[in-house]
Design an enzyme around this catalytic site. Structure first.
Site, PDB file in Angstrom:
ATOM      1  N   LYS A   1      31.484  36.126  50.393  1.00 48.33           N
ATOM      2  CA  LYS A   1      32.849  36.663  50.290  1.00 48.33           C
ATOM      3  C   LYS A   1      32.803  38.052  49.690  1.00 48.33           C
ATOM      4  O   LYS A   1      32.097  38.286  48.700  1.00 48.33           O
ATOM      5  CB  LYS A   1      33.656  35.721  49.358  1.00 48.33           C
ATOM      6  CG  LYS A   1      35.121  36.057  49.267  1.00 48.33           C
ATOM      7  CD  LYS A   1      35.907  35.491  50.424  1.00 48.33           C
ATOM      8  CE  LYS A   1      37.325  36.004  50.505  1.00 48.33           C
ATOM      9  NZ  LYS A   1      37.431  37.344  51.140  1.00 48.33           N
TER      10      LYS A   1
ATOM     11  N   LYS B   1      30.373  37.466  40.441  1.00 47.80           N
ATOM     12  CA  LYS B   1      31.816  37.358  40.172  1.00 47.80           C
ATOM     13  C   LYS B   1      32.337  35.985  40.622  1.00 47.80           C
ATOM     14  O   LYS B   1      33.025  35.296  39.873  1.00 47.80           O
ATOM     15  CB  LYS B   1      32.546  38.479  40.930  1.00 47.80           C
ATOM     16  CG  LYS B   1      34.016  38.600  40.626  1.00 47.80           C
ATOM     17  CD  LYS B   1      34.701  39.619  41.559  1.00 47.80           C
ATOM     18  CE  LYS B   1      34.034  40.968  41.545  1.00 47.80           C
ATOM     19  NZ  LYS B   1      34.717  41.961  42.409  1.00 47.80           N
TER      20      LYS B   1
ATOM     21  N   LYS C   1      29.517  42.087  50.804  1.00 47.92           N
ATOM     22  CA  LYS C   1      30.339  43.299  50.812  1.00 47.92           C
ATOM     23  C   LYS C   1      30.083  44.034  52.112  1.00 47.92           C
ATOM     24  O   LYS C   1      29.020  43.882  52.724  1.00 47.92           O
ATOM     25  CB  LYS C   1      29.964  44.209  49.633  1.00 47.92           C
ATOM     26  CG  LYS C   1      31.054  45.172  49.244  1.00 47.92           C
ATOM     27  CD  LYS C   1      32.116  44.450  48.424  1.00 47.92           C
ATOM     28  CE  LYS C   1      33.168  45.390  47.894  1.00 47.92           C
ATOM     29  NZ  LYS C   1      33.907  44.774  46.784  1.00 47.92           N
TER      30      LYS C   1
ATOM     31  N   ASP D   1      39.069  46.414  50.141  1.00 47.73           N
ATOM     32  CA  ASP D   1      38.443  47.100  48.993  1.00 47.73           C
ATOM     33  C   ASP D   1      38.940  48.556  49.051  1.00 47.73           C
ATOM     34  O   ASP D   1      40.048  48.794  49.567  1.00 47.73           O
ATOM     35  CB  ASP D   1      36.911  46.981  49.051  1.00 47.73           C
ATOM     36  CG  ASP D   1      36.260  47.335  47.716  1.00 47.73           C
ATOM     37  OD1 ASP D   1      36.352  46.546  46.761  1.00 47.73           O
ATOM     38  OD2 ASP D   1      35.679  48.446  47.603  1.00 47.73           O
TER      39      ASP D   1
ATOM     40  N   THR E   1      44.576  41.489  41.858  1.00 46.98           N
ATOM     41  CA  THR E   1      43.498  42.033  41.022  1.00 46.98           C
ATOM     42  C   THR E   1      44.084  42.571  39.726  1.00 46.98           C
ATOM     43  O   THR E   1      43.559  42.315  38.623  1.00 46.98           O
ATOM     44  CB  THR E   1      42.728  43.141  41.771  1.00 46.98           C
ATOM     45  OG1 THR E   1      42.395  42.664  43.065  1.00 46.98           O
ATOM     46  CG2 THR E   1      41.465  43.539  41.035  1.00 46.98           C
TER      47      THR E   1
ATOM     48  N   ASN F   1      45.413  50.436  44.884  1.00 49.36           N
ATOM     49  CA  ASN F   1      45.863  49.036  44.889  1.00 49.36           C
ATOM     50  C   ASN F   1      45.783  48.429  43.489  1.00 49.36           C
ATOM     51  O   ASN F   1      46.752  47.839  43.009  1.00 49.36           O
ATOM     52  CB  ASN F   1      44.980  48.261  45.890  1.00 49.36           C
ATOM     53  CG  ASN F   1      45.306  46.788  45.920  1.00 49.36           C
ATOM     54  OD1 ASN F   1      45.118  46.067  44.947  1.00 49.36           O
ATOM     55  ND2 ASN F   1      45.812  46.322  47.046  1.00 49.36           N
TER      56      ASN F   1
ATOM     57  N   SER G   1      42.176  35.614  47.077  1.00 50.42           N
ATOM     58  CA  SER G   1      41.592  35.521  48.423  1.00 50.42           C
ATOM     59  C   SER G   1      41.140  34.083  48.699  1.00 50.42           C
ATOM     60  O   SER G   1      41.316  33.559  49.804  1.00 50.42           O
ATOM     61  CB  SER G   1      40.370  36.448  48.551  1.00 50.42           C
ATOM     62  OG  SER G   1      40.763  37.742  48.917  1.00 50.42           O
TER      63      SER G   1
HETATM   64  N1  LIG Z   1      41.367  45.900  46.282  1.00 56.24           N
HETATM   65  C1  LIG Z   1      40.880  44.821  45.689  1.00 56.24           C
HETATM   66  O1  LIG Z   1      41.262  43.691  46.007  1.00 56.24           O
HETATM   67  C2  LIG Z   1      39.853  44.971  44.587  1.00 56.24           C
HETATM   68  C3  LIG Z   1      39.487  43.814  43.895  1.00 56.24           C
HETATM   69  C4  LIG Z   1      38.552  43.915  42.869  1.00 56.24           C
HETATM   70  C5  LIG Z   1      38.002  45.135  42.566  1.00 56.24           C
HETATM   71  N2  LIG Z   1      38.350  46.239  43.270  1.00 56.24           N
HETATM   72  C6  LIG Z   1      37.711  47.493  42.901  1.00 56.24           C
HETATM   73  O2  LIG Z   1      38.684  48.344  42.291  1.00 56.24           O
HETATM   74  C7  LIG Z   1      38.353  49.721  42.548  1.00 56.24           C
HETATM   75  C8  LIG Z   1      39.541  50.405  43.219  1.00 56.24           C
HETATM   76  O3  LIG Z   1      39.874  49.697  44.388  1.00 56.24           O
HETATM   77  P1  LIG Z   1      41.306  49.816  45.096  1.00 56.24           P
HETATM   78  O4  LIG Z   1      41.410  48.660  46.013  1.00 56.24           O
HETATM   79  O5  LIG Z   1      42.354  50.072  44.089  1.00 56.24           O
HETATM   80  O6  LIG Z   1      41.079  51.119  45.978  1.00 56.24           O
HETATM   81  P2  LIG Z   1      42.182  52.146  46.490  1.00 56.24           P
HETATM   82  O7  LIG Z   1      43.463  51.437  46.724  1.00 56.24           O
HETATM   83  O8  LIG Z   1      41.551  52.878  47.600  1.00 56.24           O
HETATM   84  O9  LIG Z   1      42.405  53.127  45.249  1.00 56.24           O
HETATM   85  C9  LIG Z   1      41.375  53.877  44.686  1.00 56.24           C
HETATM   86  C10 LIG Z   1      41.996  54.850  43.701  1.00 56.24           C
HETATM   87  O10 LIG Z   1      40.945  55.565  43.049  1.00 56.24           O
HETATM   88  C11 LIG Z   1      41.207  56.975  43.182  1.00 56.24           C
HETATM   89  N3  LIG Z   1      39.942  57.706  43.184  1.00 56.24           N
HETATM   90  C12 LIG Z   1      39.062  57.846  44.196  1.00 56.24           C
HETATM   91  N4  LIG Z   1      38.023  58.602  43.807  1.00 56.24           N
HETATM   92  C13 LIG Z   1      38.262  58.919  42.517  1.00 56.24           C
HETATM   93  C14 LIG Z   1      37.574  59.696  41.554  1.00 56.24           C
HETATM   94  N5  LIG Z   1      36.406  60.278  41.838  1.00 56.24           N
HETATM   95  N6  LIG Z   1      38.126  59.824  40.322  1.00 56.24           N
HETATM   96  C15 LIG Z   1      39.298  59.233  40.038  1.00 56.24           C
HETATM   97  N7  LIG Z   1      40.005  58.505  40.899  1.00 56.24           N
HETATM   98  C16 LIG Z   1      39.488  58.366  42.129  1.00 56.24           C
HETATM   99  C17 LIG Z   1      41.973  57.117  44.472  1.00 56.24           C
HETATM  100  O11 LIG Z   1      42.651  58.363  44.503  1.00 56.24           O
HETATM  101  P3  LIG Z   1      43.582  58.791  45.717  1.00 56.24           P
HETATM  102  O12 LIG Z   1      44.838  57.979  45.521  1.00 56.24           O
HETATM  103  O13 LIG Z   1      43.801  60.234  45.496  1.00 56.24           O
HETATM  104  O14 LIG Z   1      42.846  58.451  46.961  1.00 56.24           O
HETATM  105  C18 LIG Z   1      42.889  55.895  44.382  1.00 56.24           C
HETATM  106  O15 LIG Z   1      44.001  56.171  43.561  1.00 56.24           O
HETATM  107  C19 LIG Z   1      37.080  49.678  43.380  1.00 56.24           C
HETATM  108  O16 LIG Z   1      35.964  49.756  42.533  1.00 56.24           O
HETATM  109  C20 LIG Z   1      37.142  48.305  44.039  1.00 56.24           C
HETATM  110  O17 LIG Z   1      35.871  47.837  44.427  1.00 56.24           O
HETATM  111  C21 LIG Z   1      39.283  46.191  44.266  1.00 56.24           C
HETATM  112  N1  LIG Z   2      37.047  43.832  47.135  1.00 58.81           N
HETATM  113  C1  LIG Z   2      37.492  42.918  46.138  1.00 58.81           C
HETATM  114  C2  LIG Z   2      38.079  41.639  46.701  1.00 58.81           C
HETATM  115  C3  LIG Z   2      37.118  40.786  47.504  1.00 58.81           C
HETATM  116  C4  LIG Z   2      37.749  39.607  48.213  1.00 58.81           C
HETATM  117  O1  LIG Z   2      38.938  39.367  48.041  1.00 58.81           O
HETATM  118  O2  LIG Z   2      36.994  38.949  48.934  1.00 58.81           O
HETATM  119  C5  LIG Z   2      36.458  42.723  45.042  1.00 58.81           C
HETATM  120  O3  LIG Z   2      35.657  43.581  44.800  1.00 58.81           O
HETATM  121  O4  LIG Z   2      36.478  41.748  44.338  1.00 58.81           O
END
Ligand SMILES: NC(=O)c1ccc[n+]([C@@H]2O[C@H](COP(=O)([O-])OP(=O)(O)OC[C@H]3O[C@@H](n4cnc5c(N)ncnc54)[C@H](OP(=O)(O)O)[C@@H]3O)[C@@H](O)[C@H]2O)c1
Ligand SMILES: N[C@@H](CCC(=O)O)C(=O)O
Length: 427
Positions: free
Chosen positions: A68, A92, A104, A144, A188, A219, A356
Site C-alpha cells: 500500500k 508505517k 510507493k 501523495d 492525514t 493536502n 485508505s
Molecule cells: N496526501 C497524503 O495522503 C499523505 C499522507 C501521508 C503523508 N504525506 C506526505 O506529506 C507530504 C506532503 O504531501 P501532500 O499530499 O500535502 O502534497 P501536496 O498536496 O502536493 O502539497 C505539498 C505542499 O508542499 C509545498 N512544497 C513543495 N516543495 C516545497 C519546498 N521545497 N519547500 C516548502 N514547501 C514546499 C507545496 O507548495 P505549492 O503549494 O507551492 O506547490 C505544497 O503546498 C509529503 O511528504 C507526503 O508524502 C501525504
Molecule cells: N501517500 C500517503 C498515503 C498512502 C495511502 O493512503 O496508501 C502516505 O505517505 O502515507
C-alpha cells in the site's frame, strides 16, 4: 560519496533492531524491496508532440498484506526516493497495525506544467504501465505529493477498464462518487491532530500557549494548520514552495486557505482587502520558517528539510513529521543532543493510509460509513498507537522514532515467526 535517501531510511532499521528480539534472517529479508518497477509512459501532448515520462512503483514488503502506498508526481521523483518511501510505508502500516505491506509510486514530472487533459493521459498511462503489478489483493495506490482525488478517479477508471470490471478497492483516495471514503481527504491532517492532542498533556503543554509553524500548505499542511488554529493553537507561520508568511499574533488560516485556493500562491496574502482582514505579518523563506522560535514545527512538504546543515539552528521544542522523511538521521542526532523531540512520520502521518484502509474495507464489503464513524475509528487507532509508542520510548529510553520502528518490527516479526522460513522467499 553522499548517502542516498534509501541508505538514510535503512539507518532507522539498524537503530531499532538492537531493541527487538528478531532473527538475522528476518532482518536480512527487511533490508531490500520485494520488487522495483520502472516504466516509460508515452503521453500525447496537446500540441501533438509525444513525450515519454519515467514512472516507478516499488513493492517493498508484503508480509502483512497487500502492499500500500501513494503515487507522487514531482520532477525529483527517482527510484531511490520511491524505494525509500515504500520502505517507510512498510513500517508505517505495521506501526498502526494495518493489514498491509508497503509500496510507493511516482512519475518524474512537473504536473503544474501540464494541461488537465495531459495530466489525465499521464495518470491513465501510469496505470496502464503498472497494471500487472497492482490490484486490490496485490498493491493498492493512493494520493501523495501533487496527486489528488481527481487523479485517483482517472486511475481507478483506467484500471477497471483494463480488468473489464469495476475494481474500486484497487485504488484509494478516489472521489466519493466512485467509492471513495468520506474523511479521506482530511485524514492525514486529522490523524496528526489526534496524535498531537494525545501528546499535549504528556508534554505539559496547553493549546492556547502553543505556537506552531507549518512548512508545506498542500493536502496535509493546510489541513493540520486549519485543525490546529480552529482548536486554539497559535499557528504563526505557514509556507508553500515559493516561501512563507509569519505573524507573531497568529495567522488567519481559513482565509489563507481560500486565498491559496484562488491564487495558488501566498504572495501578498494579507494585502488583499477582499480576502481577509489586514494583519501585520512578514514574508519569510522556507529556511527561515524552519528556524523559527516556536513550540511545534510541522514539516509537511518534502524529505530532507532538516539536515546536519540546519539542525543546530532549529529552535522548536517539538517536531511533528507529517511529510515523509523530512529529518535526516544526522539531523536527528544533533536534535537529540539539543533535547528537541521528533515525533516520526511513520506514526504522525499514518492517518491518511489508515483511512485508505477504511476505504478499501468499505469497497470490499459494499457497506459505506458516515464521516463520524470514519473519524472515530481513526481517532481510536491514532490515540492507541501514539500512546503505545510513547510508552516504548520511555520504557526503553530510546527516541520516539526508534520506538515507532521497534513497535512496527515487533508486528512484522510476529508474521515472520508465524509463516516460518516461507516468509523469506518470494511468492
Ligand atoms: N496526501 C497524503 O495522503 C499523505 C499522507 C501521508 C503523508 N504525506 C506526505 O506529506 C507530504 C506532503 O504531501 P501532500 O499530499 O500535502 O502534497 P501536496 O498536496 O502536493 O502539497 C505539498 C505542499 O508542499 C509545498 N512544497 C513543495 N516543495 C516545497 C519546498 N521545497 N519547500 C516548502 N514547501 C514546499 C507545496 O507548495 P505549492 O503549494 O507551492 O506547490 C505544497 O503546498 C509529503 O511528504 C507526503 O508524502 C501525504
Ligand atoms: N501517500 C500517503 C498515503 C498512502 C495511502 O493512503 O496508501 C502516505 O505517505 O502515507
Amino acid at each position: 560519496m553522499s548517502e542516498s535517501l534509501f541508505d538514510q531510511a535503512s539507518e532507522r532499521l539498524a537503530a531499532a533492531i538492537v531493541h527487538v528480539d528478531i532473527s538475522e534472517d528476518a532482518i536480512e529479508r527487511l533490508k531490500s524491496p520485494k520488487a522495483c518497477l520502472q516504466v516509460s509512459i508515452p503521453v500525447r501532448m496537446d500540441d501533438g508532440t509525444l513525450k515519454v515520462f519515467q514512472g516507478y512503483r516499488v513493492r517493498y514488503n508484503d508480509l502483512r498484506g497487500p502492499t500500500k502506498g501513494g503515487v507522487r508526481f514531482h520532477p525529483s521523483v527517482n527510484m531511490d526516493e520511491v524505494k525509500s518511501l515504500a520502505f517507510w510505508m512498510t513500517f508505517k502500516c505495521a506501526a498502526v497495525n494495518l493489514p498491509f505491506g508497503g509500496a510507493k509510486g511516482g512519475v518524474a514530472v512537473d504536473p503544474k506544467q501540464l494541461s488537465k487533459a495531459e495530466l489525465e493521459r499521464l495518470s491513465r498511462g501510469y496505470i496502464n504501465a503498472i497494471a500487472d503489478f497492482m490490484g486490490a489483493d496485490v498493491d493498492i495506490p493512493a494520493p501523495d505529493v501533487q496527486t489528488n482525488q481527481t487523479i485517483m478517479g482517472w486511475m481507478v477508471d483506467e484500471y477497471s477498464n483494463i480488468q473489464r470490471k469495476l475494481c474500486p478497492a484497487a485504488i484509494t483516495g478516489k472521489p466519493i462518487a466512485m467509492g471513495g471514503s468520506l474523511g479521506r481527504e482530511t485524514a492525514t491532517g486529522l490523524g496528526a491532530f489526534f496524535a498531537i492532542e494525545t501528546l499535549l498533556p504528556l508534554l505539559k503543554m496547553q493549546r492556547e500557549q502553543t505556537t506552531v509553524a507549518v512548512q508545506g500548505f498542500g493536502n496535509v499542511g493546510a489541513a493540520i494548520a486549519d485543525l490546529l488554529s480552529k482548536s486554539g493553537y497559535k499557528v504563526v507561520a505557514v509556507s508553500d514552495s515559493k516561501g512563507g508568511i509569519y505573524a507573531k499574533q497568529g495567522l488567519d488560516i481559513p482565509s489563507i486557505i481560500s486565498y491559496k485556493n484562488s491564487t495558488k500562491s501566498f504572495q501578498a496574502v494579507y494585502c488583499q482587502d477582499s480576502v481577509c482582514s489586514i494583519v501585520e505579518h512578514q514574508t519569510i523563506t522556507n529556511d527561515e520558517l524552519l528556524e523559527l522560535d516556536v513550540d511545534i514545527l510541522i514539516p509537511a512538504a518534502l524529505e530532507n528539510q532538516i539536515t546536519k546543515d540546519n539542525a543546530a539552528n532549529i529552535r522548536a521544542k517539538y517536531i511533528f513529521e507529517i511529510a515523509n522523511g523530512p529529518v535526516t538521521p544526522a539531523a536527528d542526532a544533533i536534535l537529540a543532543k539539543r533535547n528537541i523531540i521528533v515525533f516520526p512520520d511513520i506514526l504522525i502521518n499514518a492517518g491518511g493510509v489508515t483511512v485508505s484502509y477504511f476505504e478499501w474495507v468499505q469497497n470490499r464489503s459494499g457497506l459505506y460509513w458516515t464521516v463520524e464513524e470514519v473519524n472515530e475509528r481513526l481517532k481510536q487507532s491514532m490515540v492507541a498507537e501514539t500512546m503505545r509508542i510513547w510508552q516504548i520510548a520511555n520504557q526503553k529510553q530510546i527516541s520516539v522514532r526508534t520506538a515507532a520502528y521497534v513497535h512496527a518490527l515487533m508486528r512484522l516479526n510476529e508474521v515472520i515467526e508465524a509463516k516460518g522460513t516461507r516468509a523469506y522467499y518470494a511468492r
